[in-house]
Design a protein around this motif. Sequence first.
Motif, short mmCIF file in Angstrom:
data_model
loop_
_atom_site.label_atom_id
_atom_site.label_comp_id
_atom_site.label_asym_id
_atom_site.label_seq_id
_atom_site.Cartn_x
_atom_site.Cartn_y
_atom_site.Cartn_z
N TYR A 44 0.82 -1.21 0.00
CA TYR A 44 0.00 0.00 0.00
C TYR A 44 0.86 1.26 0.00
CZ TYR A 44 1.12 -0.18 4.96
OH TYR A 44 1.79 -0.24 6.15
N LEU A 45 2.16 1.14 0.25
CA LEU A 45 3.05 2.30 0.22
C LEU A 45 3.57 2.59 -1.18
CD1 LEU A 45 5.14 1.59 3.44
CD2 LEU A 45 3.20 3.11 3.19
N LEU A 46 3.06 1.89 -2.17
CA LEU A 46 3.51 2.10 -3.55
C LEU A 46 3.07 3.49 -4.02
CD1 LEU A 46 4.81 0.88 -6.11
CD2 LEU A 46 2.54 0.03 -6.71
N SER A 47 3.96 4.18 -4.69
CA SER A 47 3.66 5.54 -5.17
C SER A 47 2.77 5.47 -6.41
CB SER A 47 4.95 6.28 -5.49
OG SER A 47 5.65 5.60 -6.52
N THR A 48 1.96 6.51 -6.58
CA THR A 48 1.09 6.64 -7.75
C THR A 48 1.48 7.88 -8.54
OG1 THR A 48 -0.54 7.85 -6.44
CG2 THR A 48 -0.77 5.46 -6.53
N GLU A 49 0.73 8.11 -9.59
CA GLU A 49 1.04 9.28 -10.41
C GLU A 49 0.71 10.58 -9.67
OE1 GLU A 49 -0.96 8.92 -14.09
OE2 GLU A 49 0.15 7.13 -14.74
N GLN A 50 -0.29 10.51 -8.80
CA GLN A 50 -0.69 11.73 -8.11
C GLN A 50 0.07 11.94 -6.80
OE1 GLN A 50 -2.66 13.93 -9.41
NE2 GLN A 50 -3.16 12.67 -11.21
N ILE A 51 0.27 10.80 -6.04
CA ILE A 51 0.92 10.89 -4.72
C ILE A 51 2.18 10.04 -4.75
CG2 ILE A 51 0.65 10.47 -2.25
CD1 ILE A 51 -2.36 10.65 -2.65
N ALA A 52 3.29 10.66 -4.37
CA ALA A 52 4.57 9.94 -4.30
C ALA A 52 4.67 9.20 -2.98
CB ALA A 52 5.73 10.91 -4.45
N GLY A 53 5.12 7.91 -3.04
CA GLY A 53 5.26 7.11 -1.83
C GLY A 53 6.47 7.53 -1.01
N SER B 255 10.98 9.51 -3.26
CA SER B 255 11.06 10.94 -2.95
C SER B 255 11.32 11.74 -4.22
CB SER B 255 12.18 11.19 -1.95
OG SER B 255 12.33 12.56 -1.70
N PRO B 256 10.64 12.89 -4.39
CA PRO B 256 10.90 13.71 -5.59
C PRO B 256 12.27 14.34 -5.60
CG PRO B 256 9.42 14.84 -4.10
CD PRO B 256 9.60 13.47 -3.55
N PHE B 257 12.96 14.32 -4.45
CA PHE B 257 14.29 14.93 -4.37
C PHE B 257 15.40 13.96 -4.74
CE2 PHE B 257 11.54 16.99 -1.23
CZ PHE B 257 11.59 18.31 -1.68
N PRO C 175 14.56 6.25 -8.05
CA PRO C 175 13.77 5.73 -6.94
C PRO C 175 14.56 4.75 -6.08
CG PRO C 175 13.08 4.74 -9.00
CD PRO C 175 14.03 5.84 -9.37
N ASP C 176 14.07 4.58 -4.87
CA ASP C 176 14.70 3.65 -3.91
C ASP C 176 14.54 2.21 -4.40
OD1 ASP C 176 14.48 2.03 -1.08
OD2 ASP C 176 15.81 3.77 -0.98
N PRO C 177 15.50 1.31 -4.10
CA PRO C 177 15.33 -0.10 -4.50
C PRO C 177 14.07 -0.73 -3.93
CG PRO C 177 17.59 0.31 -3.84
CD PRO C 177 16.85 1.55 -3.54
N MET C 178 13.63 -0.27 -2.75
CA MET C 178 12.38 -0.79 -2.19
C MET C 178 11.19 -0.41 -3.05
SD MET C 178 11.54 -2.70 0.29
CE MET C 178 10.11 -3.27 1.19
N GLU C 179 11.24 0.76 -3.68
CA GLU C 179 10.17 1.18 -4.57
C GLU C 179 10.09 0.28 -5.80
OE1 GLU C 179 7.03 3.37 -6.13
OE2 GLU C 179 7.92 3.41 -4.13
N LEU C 180 11.25 -0.08 -6.34
CA LEU C 180 11.26 -1.00 -7.48
C LEU C 180 10.74 -2.37 -7.10
CD1 LEU C 180 14.77 -0.03 -8.94
CD2 LEU C 180 12.52 0.83 -9.63
N LEU C 181 11.08 -2.81 -5.85
CA LEU C 181 10.59 -4.10 -5.40
C LEU C 181 9.08 -4.07 -5.17
CD1 LEU C 181 11.53 -6.93 -4.64
CD2 LEU C 181 11.85 -6.14 -2.30
N LEU C 182 8.56 -2.94 -4.69
CA LEU C 182 7.12 -2.81 -4.51
C LEU C 182 6.38 -2.88 -5.85
CD1 LEU C 182 6.90 -0.01 -1.80
CD2 LEU C 182 6.34 -2.42 -1.50
#
Length: 329
Positions: free
Chosen positions: A159-168, A172-174, A178-185
């Motif tokens: 459920y912490l996966l980022s979407t087009e509207q809300i970044a997980g 982070s936009p900075f 993306p984080d490796p955890m984001e790719l795994l999600l």
Amino acid sequence: FYIFRSVDEDRKIEYKAAVKIQSWFRGCRVRAYLRYLNKMVIFIQKWWRGYQTRRYFRKMVETAYFIMKMNFYNEMAGRGNIFLLFKQMKSQIWRGYYVRKYIHNYYALKKYLEAISVNNEIVRNELQEYAEMKEKEDKRKDLEKKEKEKKYQARKMHYLLSTEQIAGIYNSPFRKSPDPMELLLRKSKPLSHRGQQIKSPFACELHDWPTCRRPPTFSTAQPLPPIGRQKPQGPFRDTAEVLRQRYKPLEPTLRVAASINSPLEKAREEMRREEWRNRIHDNEFLPFSLYHKNEKYDPSIHRSGKYGQETYGIKHFREVQPEKWVADK
């Protein structure tokens, strides 16, 4: 009381007997251990003294043999019998050569030791390779376990996966990437939660009722009103109210919840019980014994004194003690 007293006396006797048996057994065990130590000490001393004596005797024999040999050579040389001396030396040289070549072969022993060292080196290398392989296998299993745990955590936190509207939180936009955890999600699938089957509170097993193994339970929660139903015409109450009255919990009245007797009555009853208990004495009559020999006899019905008969029994309000009187009246 007689039974308890006899039990206490028997317990003391049994305790003393148990202490005596334990002390005797421990003494036997310690004495046996000391005998064993003494025997071992004697054996060690005997072995060591025998070894020293044999060593000293062997040196004495070698010295005496060397002296006899030298005397024999000197005597042979002094007599001029060089041929016998040469023959003796030749036989000794031959025996030494035969022993060195066929019995204690130096080169065969050296070759055998070299073969053992080569074999040991091969076994050592194989063991080293097996240890390295085992270590790699353990590391691989640990990595697989950690990877499996990471995938499971990713499925749990899908459920912490980022979407087009809300970044997980892992995108982070900075950050440039993306984080490796984001790719795994993104690669993992969410866990599927199976719906738990909720048992009806009004349903109960019929086989429990005849045996009374479990009392029937009723739900205390307020049931929901029926959906899409109008109130029936006529003098009828609401269905939810009827169910609430039918399955309401037991509320005991004050007469059932409180005690019948007041605290004062309870205290009086406890006082009566205490008085009744205090009447009992432990003076047991033991026939055929000297237990009551020196006891003074107390009459139990009537006793006559200076002022006539006294009250009934030995416990009375006024005791006769002439030695404490101030006057004769």
